[in-house]
Design an enzyme around this catalytic site. Sequence first.
Site, mmCIF file in Angstrom:
data_model
loop_
_atom_site.group_PDB
_atom_site.id
_atom_site.type_symbol
_atom_site.label_atom_id
_atom_site.label_comp_id
_atom_site.label_asym_id
_atom_site.label_seq_id
_atom_site.Cartn_x
_atom_site.Cartn_y
_atom_site.Cartn_z
ATOM 1 C CB SER A 142 130.964 52.926 -28.621
ATOM 2 O OG SER A 142 130.441 52.935 -29.931
ATOM 3 C CE1 TYR A 156 126.604 55.677 -26.792
ATOM 4 C CE2 TYR A 156 127.882 55.413 -28.804
ATOM 5 C CZ TYR A 156 127.259 54.857 -27.708
ATOM 6 O OH TYR A 156 127.288 53.496 -27.499
HETATM 7 N N1 LIG Z 1 124.186 47.984 -29.220
HETATM 8 C C1 LIG Z 1 125.203 48.529 -29.845
HETATM 9 O O1 LIG Z 1 125.266 48.546 -31.080
HETATM 10 C C2 LIG Z 1 126.325 49.160 -29.045
HETATM 11 C C3 LIG Z 1 127.443 49.600 -29.743
HETATM 12 C C4 LIG Z 1 128.485 50.197 -29.040
HETATM 13 C C5 LIG Z 1 128.417 50.328 -27.669
HETATM 14 N N2 LIG Z 1 127.308 49.895 -27.002
HETATM 15 C C6 LIG Z 1 127.280 50.088 -25.542
HETATM 16 O O2 LIG Z 1 126.940 48.869 -24.930
HETATM 17 C C7 LIG Z 1 126.372 49.135 -23.648
HETATM 18 C C8 LIG Z 1 125.107 48.298 -23.459
HETATM 19 O O3 LIG Z 1 124.125 48.731 -24.377
HETATM 20 P P1 LIG Z 1 123.140 47.732 -25.153
HETATM 21 O O4 LIG Z 1 123.455 47.839 -26.578
HETATM 22 O O5 LIG Z 1 123.109 46.414 -24.509
HETATM 23 O O6 LIG Z 1 121.762 48.547 -24.960
HETATM 24 P P2 LIG Z 1 120.453 48.246 -24.103
HETATM 25 O O7 LIG Z 1 119.889 46.921 -24.472
HETATM 26 O O8 LIG Z 1 119.610 49.472 -24.283
HETATM 27 O O9 LIG Z 1 120.987 48.171 -22.607
HETATM 28 C C9 LIG Z 1 121.345 49.316 -21.885
HETATM 29 C C10 LIG Z 1 121.379 48.954 -20.416
HETATM 30 O O10 LIG Z 1 121.773 50.117 -19.685
HETATM 31 C C11 LIG Z 1 120.943 50.222 -18.557
HETATM 32 N N3 LIG Z 1 120.848 51.617 -18.101
HETATM 33 C C12 LIG Z 1 120.541 52.730 -18.812
HETATM 34 N N4 LIG Z 1 120.539 53.813 -18.000
HETATM 35 C C13 LIG Z 1 120.863 53.358 -16.746
HETATM 36 C C14 LIG Z 1 121.010 53.981 -15.493
HETATM 37 N N5 LIG Z 1 120.842 55.298 -15.313
HETATM 38 N N6 LIG Z 1 121.339 53.213 -14.433
HETATM 39 C C15 LIG Z 1 121.512 51.878 -14.570
HETATM 40 N N7 LIG Z 1 121.381 51.236 -15.728
HETATM 41 C C16 LIG Z 1 121.059 51.979 -16.807
HETATM 42 C C17 LIG Z 1 119.587 49.681 -18.998
HETATM 43 O O11 LIG Z 1 118.892 49.164 -17.861
HETATM 44 P P3 LIG Z 1 117.629 49.839 -17.133
HETATM 45 O O12 LIG Z 1 116.895 50.635 -18.182
HETATM 46 O O13 LIG Z 1 116.860 48.683 -16.614
HETATM 47 O O14 LIG Z 1 118.219 50.675 -16.051
HETATM 48 C C18 LIG Z 1 120.023 48.514 -19.901
HETATM 49 O O15 LIG Z 1 120.192 47.351 -19.142
HETATM 50 C C19 LIG Z 1 126.123 50.650 -23.589
HETATM 51 O O16 LIG Z 1 127.143 51.258 -22.838
HETATM 52 C C20 LIG Z 1 126.235 51.069 -25.057
HETATM 53 O O17 LIG Z 1 126.650 52.409 -25.187
HETATM 54 C C21 LIG Z 1 126.265 49.306 -27.661
#
Ligand SMILES: NC(=O)c1ccc[n+]([C@@H]2O[C@H](COP(=O)([O-])OP(=O)(O)OC[C@H]3O[C@@H](n4cnc5c(N)ncnc54)[C@H](OP(=O)(O)O)[C@@H]3O)[C@@H](O)[C@H]2O)c1
Length: 247
Positions: A142, A156
């Site tokens: 991130s 975080y």
């Molecule tokens: N969106 C942003 O603005 C942003 C910015 C910076 C970084 N990120 C990073 O990008 C990555 C993806 O996030 P996203 O934005 O796509 O959010 P998201 O739509 O909430 O997706 C998060 C994913 O993580 C999975 N997950 C959560 N806990 C888990 C566990 N214990 N075991 C296995 N899977 C798990 C969820 O699947 P299940 O619930 O089905 O398990 C879901 O598929 C994350 O690492 C986040 O920190 C996002």
Amino acid sequence: MLSLHGKTVAITGASGGIGEATARLLARRGAAVVLAARRSERIDAIARDIREEGGRAATCVVDVTKAEDLQRLVSAAIDRYGRIDVLVNNAGIAPISPLADLDTEGWSAMIDVNLRGMLNGVAAALPVFREQGAGHLVSIVSVAGLYGASPTMAVYAATKNAVRTVHEGLRRESTDGVVRTTAISPGYIRTDLADSMTDPRIREQTRKHMDVAGIPPAAVARAVAFALEQPDDVEIGEINVRPTVQA
Ligand SMILES: NC(=O)c1ccc[n+]([C@@H]2O[C@H](COP(=O)([O-])OP(=O)(O)OC[C@H]3O[C@@H](n4cnc5c(N)ncnc54)[C@H](OP(=O)(O)O)[C@@H]3O)[C@@H](O)[C@H]2O)c1
């Protein structure tokens, strides 16, 4: 020839957001993808979609906090497609809050999913990468950790910076050319990530930022594809992907 033809890529957190977009894009570019997450109905539906489009996709129900689940994921990729070329460590949560709130449960959850989940992936994939003589670890970190932590983001950002540090360590231990590592830092991306935020005020604020300034998860997927499409002797270490308008 499709640019990722012949590569097998396992992706954690593939049931939505960045992980789903990455699975769909890499499959369109020829990779065989193994989608991993806890919500089986969602990964099954996405994999079905990919197959209907002519792609190759399998699923594995995985909780990244459990080391044995990551071992199962790596085995599933090998059983199904013969090898695992790439592990995309994408699963993540963000129950952010001010430190003064002492949300110790949220802190532990972020350490368990964002950091321990990544280490569980390393433990499962690294021996196989070494045995195969090649492998690529990609982590979605991130921008939150890049310039110190902003308020509410301290733990975080700390987990994301810890992942960055493990990447650098792995890179320095892998100068024999066997293992490549890529850390991708997204800014505001329009996903469901805000749902994991426990503090209602921060959740609403983040949703608003994502709605106003957020870019689609495919933007991050394209960065993953770019890193994977390089020749074997080229390692893309870090990429930042943020909305042009993000402060
Ligand atoms: N969106 C942003 O603005 C942003 C910015 C910076 C970084 N990120 C990073 O990008 C990555 C993806 O996030 P996203 O934005 O796509 O959010 P998201 O739509 O909430 O997706 C998060 C994913 O993580 C999975 N997950 C959560 N806990 C888990 C566990 N214990 N075991 C296995 N899977 C798990 C969820 O699947 P299940 O619930 O089905 O398990 C879901 O598929 C994350 O690492 C986040 O920190 C996002």
